[in-house]
Motif scaffolding. Structure first.
Motif, PDB file in Angstrom:
ATOM      1  N   ALA A   1       8.534  38.665 -10.174  1.00 18.81           N
ATOM      2  CA  ALA A   1       7.400  37.758 -10.334  1.00 18.81           C
ATOM      3  C   ALA A   1       6.376  38.305 -11.317  1.00 18.81           C
ATOM      4  N   SER A   2       6.838  39.214 -12.176  1.00 18.50           N
ATOM      5  CA  SER A   2       6.038  39.614 -13.337  1.00 18.50           C
ATOM      6  C   SER A   2       6.854  39.385 -14.609  1.00 18.50           C
ATOM      7  N   PHE A   3       8.087  39.898 -14.691  1.00 21.13           N
ATOM      8  CA  PHE A   3       8.856  39.701 -15.925  1.00 21.13           C
ATOM      9  C   PHE A   3       9.231  38.247 -16.150  1.00 21.13           C
ATOM     10  N   VAL A   4       9.248  37.443 -15.067  1.00 16.89           N
ATOM     11  CA  VAL A   4       9.613  36.039 -15.229  1.00 16.89           C
ATOM     12  C   VAL A   4       8.615  35.295 -16.121  1.00 16.89           C
ATOM     13  N   TYR A   5       7.431  35.862 -16.291  1.00 18.75           N
ATOM     14  CA  TYR A   5       6.418  35.269 -17.170  1.00 18.75           C
ATOM     15  C   TYR A   5       6.641  35.622 -18.643  1.00 18.75           C
TER      16      TYR A   5
ATOM     17  N   GLN B   1       5.883  46.221 -15.992  1.00 17.75           N
ATOM     18  CA  GLN B   1       5.211  47.094 -16.950  1.00 17.75           C
ATOM     19  C   GLN B   1       5.457  48.554 -16.631  1.00 17.75           C
ATOM     20  N   ALA B   2       5.563  48.869 -15.350  1.00 17.57           N
ATOM     21  CA  ALA B   2       5.820  50.251 -14.939  1.00 17.57           C
ATOM     22  C   ALA B   2       7.189  50.727 -15.418  1.00 17.57           C
TER      23      ALA B   2
ATOM     24  N   THR C   1      18.942  38.149 -16.014  1.00 17.70           N
ATOM     25  CA  THR C   1      18.946  38.016 -17.478  1.00 17.70           C
ATOM     26  C   THR C   1      17.520  38.027 -18.030  1.00 17.70           C
ATOM     27  N   LEU C   2      16.589  37.444 -17.310  1.00 16.97           N
ATOM     28  CA  LEU C   2      15.194  37.459 -17.756  1.00 16.97           C
ATOM     29  C   LEU C   2      14.624  38.878 -17.767  1.00 16.97           C
ATOM     30  N   PHE C   3      15.086  39.720 -16.861  1.00 18.10           N
ATOM     31  CA  PHE C   3      14.657  41.120 -16.883  1.00 18.10           C
ATOM     32  C   PHE C   3      15.178  41.819 -18.131  1.00 18.10           C
ATOM     33  N   VAL C   4      16.433  41.578 -18.452  1.00 17.75           N
ATOM     34  CA  VAL C   4      17.012  42.155 -19.670  1.00 17.75           C
ATOM     35  C   VAL C   4      16.252  41.655 -20.904  1.00 17.75           C
ATOM     36  N   ASP C   5      15.889  40.388 -20.908  1.00 22.96           N
ATOM     37  CA  ASP C   5      15.113  39.833 -22.020  1.00 22.96           C
ATOM     38  C   ASP C   5      13.743  40.510 -22.123  1.00 22.96           C
TER      39      ASP C   5
END
Length: 244
Positions: free
Chosen positions: A85-89, A114-115, A140-144
């Motif tokens: 619920a942070s990288f999804v942004y 960010q950490a 996949t969004l995390f990899v992006d």
């Protein structure tokens, strides 16, 4: 429920905003090892690992309310202890989310996503393998997100677990299997990006089994919170990141 610190302690405080209930006991374990106070303030929403639900979970007003509740603990920094619920942004959205949280908290603030990036920078690592508990779309969004920071993912595996509650039920052996089976020998580190997964007390064994640095969500969240607060701690039980 917020944990109230012992008024006799002088241990530095890093406030933790944590979604629902899953693996928040990782913070108690690490806090005891590091002699720091890591009070956990919960926010609530669906624990489904799906994009619309994650965008709702990480809303600025939710985080601001939790930061207000943490203020009584007098934290030196506040961490949003949620990767998805942070990288999804996305890159800019995650940055804005952290900036809004810092404004609400009145102290430096950041998210688990960010950490991860800050930890990789500290370790001078730019290529990683990702063993994700999430469904494929979210993983996949995390990899992006990593790619937007110049980090190459040499291999990514999605375990397809749909809820945080299900991740919290993984045993240590389940975690070891996820890590060992899905590591890539060509990667310089293995990332396991879910704060719902208990990993703190198995980090040393994880690194032994894969033979490289392992970065997990709760581990990097604690480490970066300490960095933001200017607090130096080391403990080999928490992996390579905590020995640098």
């Amino acid at each position: 429920m917020t944990t109230t610190p012992n008024p006799t302690t002088s241990n530095p405080t890093i406030g933790i905003i944590y979604p629902d209930h899953a693996a928040e006991d990782d913070y108690q374990i690490a806090g005891d090892w590091l002699t720091v106070h890591l009070p956990v303030e919960h926010i609530y929403g669906t624990d489904l690992h799906a994009v619309p639900e994650l965008l709702d979970l990480g809303r600025a007003d939710r985080l601001a309310e939790a930061a207000t509740r943490l203020a009584a603990q007098h934290p030196k920094a506040v961490m949003w202890a949620c990767t998805s619920a942070s990288f999804v942004y996305g890159l800019d959205g995650a940055r804005q989310q952290a900036e809004q949280l810092a404004t609400a908290a009145g102290v430096p603030a950041a998210s688990t996503s960010q950490a991860f990036v800050a930890a990789l920078d500290t370790l001078n690592i730019t290529n990683v393998a990702v063993a994700a508990s999430y469904p494929q779309e979210v993983a996949t969004l995390f990899v992006d997100y990593l790619a937007a920071h110049g980090i190459e993912t040499t291999a990514m595996v999605s375990a397809g677990i749909e809820t945080a509650a299900a991740v919290a039920n993984l045993t240590p052996e389940d975690v070891f299997e996820l890590a060992v089976r899905h590591d890539d020998p060509s990667a310089d580190a293995l990332l396991i990006p879910d704060t719902a997964m208990r990993t703190v007390d198995v980090l040393a064994e994880l690194e032994t089994r894969v033979g490289k640095p392992v970065l997990t969500a709760n581990q990097v969240t604690i480490w970066y919170g300490l960095q933001l607060a200017g607090v130096v701690r080391s403990d080999a039980r928490l992996g390579t990141l905590f020995t640098r």
